[in-house]
Design an enzyme around this catalytic site. Structure first.
Site, PDB file in Angstrom:
ATOM      1  CE  LYS A 155      -4.001  -2.056   2.199  1.00  0.00           C
ATOM      2  NZ  LYS A 155      -4.876  -2.068   3.377  1.00  0.00           N
ATOM      3  CB  CYS A 156       4.130   1.949   1.323  1.00  0.00           C
ATOM      4  SG  CYS A 156       5.497   3.131   1.384  1.00  0.00           S
ATOM      5  N   GLY A 157       3.607   3.704  -1.630  1.00  0.00           N
ATOM      6  CA  GLY A 157       4.208   4.057  -2.916  1.00  0.00           C
ATOM      7  C   GLY A 157       5.723   3.940  -2.913  1.00  0.00           C
TER       8      GLY A 157
END
Length: 140
Positions: free
Chosen positions: A11-13
């Site tokens: 979920k973390c870019g």
């Protein structure tokens, strides 16, 4: 079995860009989704030690739970931080990458380049359109 490991949150870019950069180098890492497979306190301690950074560097201070648990207070001990990250994996900053050249918290994502045992790489475009140019500099 890969000799590269990424502690990853999809979920973390920054984590996604780091994983993409590793793959851009033609390498396939072992991906550890630490929210699904949390690290124990001693695993966290070893990972922090491998980075050469203080424990607090691996705390995701802007996570709301860090504030709720009072972890942003600089007097909180390393042991308490490790306990909190083991109990609440979302508090671990990411991504952390382990390669034969070393271990690092890869924020920004291009920090992974110094750890890759290949290179220099052709330009890479991050999700936000920023282009990363690899100087070829690697850890010794």
């Amino acid at each position: 079995m890969s000799n590269i490991v990424i502690y990853h949150n999809p979920k973390c870019g920054t984590s996604r860009n780091t994983l993409a950069l590793i793959r851009h180098a033609g390498l396939e890492p072992t991906v550890v989704e630490y929210l699904k497979t949390p690290l124990g306190k001693e695993e966290l301690r070893a990972l922090v030690a491998a980075t050469g950074e203080p424990v607090r560097a691996l705390l995701r201070a802007k996570e709301s739970q860090a504030t709720e648990l009072g972890l942003n207070d600089p007097t909180v001990s390393d042991e308490a931080l490790l306990d909190a990250m083991a109990a609440h994996p979302i508090l671990m900053n990411r991504p952390v990458v382990v390669t034969p050249l070393g271990t690092a918290l890869c924020r920004p994502s291009e920090r992974v380049l110094e750890l890759l045992p290949v290179g220099p790489l052709p330009p890479f475009t991050k999700e936000d359109g920023e282009v990363v140019n690899d100087s070829g500099a690697r850890r010794a």
